[in-house]
Design a protein around this motif. Structure first.
Motif: not given
Length: 303
Positions: A55-83
């Motif tokens: 999460x810490x190392x790859x945060x800059x790559x996520x930030x670059x994609x911030x305008x694609x927030x609907x896609x990021x929300x899918x990934x965030x929710x998926x990570x919650x369930x996977x954990x």
């Protein structure tokens, strides 16, 4: 998205070795996880350490994609369930043979097929359905009362949340997240996993959150680097080079590695049930080499 594997033999060979090396890293999870839980660390803390570094190392790559927030929300929710599923897996390997837990974890392709069909209407091919059936049979074999203590069966059933969560993750990443780069996919899903673990971690006594000694800190570093971040990055680079077919076959070494960890590190005998189940899983992976990549960041085919 259809891959176009490289045909240069040297590059193919190097990329194949990369996938093998990454899969060995994935297969070493029980070695680090059980070492940490035996040292008194809570399973949710073990899971957190596996995800927080990526999460810490790859945060800059996520930030670059911030305008694609609907896609990021899918990934965030998926990570919650996977954990949540991964916590169940860590709890299982505290008390059950690593080989048994490993076979159950390798049922994730069956969950991937079922969830992709159920949620996204992606009907699997006939060979894929046959292979999924073989994997289910393998799971049933290692959970029979003759192969495992009947008292542990409820815990094993609970541990199926891990492959179910991973199968959901693959389904979502294939159908909802191809628009963002692979490193951003790893990052946002890892962030979701950290987010999902925070309530459990906050309710955990402080003594169960930190390693008890320097050896424990080495295990923390190993589970974060050696079983997550580094293998994921290697896999992300190498799997598109060789295509999904060779990726699935090369990646199947993960299960024998789990067996070896149980035998060599924890003195667990390998019974006939585990051997048969292992062969069934490996045969199923060879039968359906498409779209079952181990890394959540790998490129996937769309058939």
């Amino acid at each position: 998205m259809q891959q176009n594997p490289i045909t240069d033999p040297a590059r193919l060979g190097l990329a194949t070795l990369g996938v093998v090396a990454a899969s060995v890293g994935f297969g070493l999870v029980p070695l680090f996880a059980r070492g940490l839980t035996e040292g008194g660390m809570a399973p949710q803390a073990v899971a957190l350490y596996r995800y927080v570094l990526a999460s810490a190392v790859l945060a800059p790559f996520v930030w670059r994609c911030r305008r694609q927030w609907p896609t990021l929300v899918w990934g965030l929710a998926t990570g919650v369930l996977m954990a949540q599923g991964w916590v169940a897996y860590v709890r299982a390997i505290e008390v059950v043979p690593v080989s048994t837990a490993g076979v159950l974890y390798m049922t994730y392709p069956a969950f991937t097929l079922a969830l992709s069909w159920l949620l996204f209407g992606d009907r699997p091919a006939r060979r894929s359905m046959v292979a999924a059936g073989m994997i289910v049979v393998a799971a049933a074999i290692v959970m029979t009362p003759g192969a495992v203590d009947p008292a542990l069966i409820p815990l094993l059933l609970l541990s199926l949340a891990a492959p179910a969560g991973f199968g959901l993750g693959i389904s979502v990443l294939v159908h909802r997240m191809p628009a963002i780069p692979p490193l951003a996919r790893i990052g946002i899903v890892s962030m979701g996993s950290v987010l999902g673990l925070l309530p459990l971690v906050q309710a955990t006594p402080a003594a169960a959150l930190l390693p008890a000694d320097p050896h424990g800190w080495l295990l923390v570093l190993g589970i974060g680097l050696g079983t997550a971040l580094v293998p994921q990055l290697i896999y992300t680079v190498c799997s598109p080079v060789i295509g999904t077919a060779r990726t699935a076959v090369a990646g199947s070494i993960e299960l024998p590695v789990m067996f070896a960890v149980g035998w060599l590190a924890f003195g667990e005998p390998l019974g006939g049930a585990q051997a048969v189940a292992c062969l069934l899983v490996l045969a199923a992976i060879a039968l359906t080499p498409a779209r079952q990549a181990r890394s959540i960041a790998a490129q996937h085919d769309q058939r």
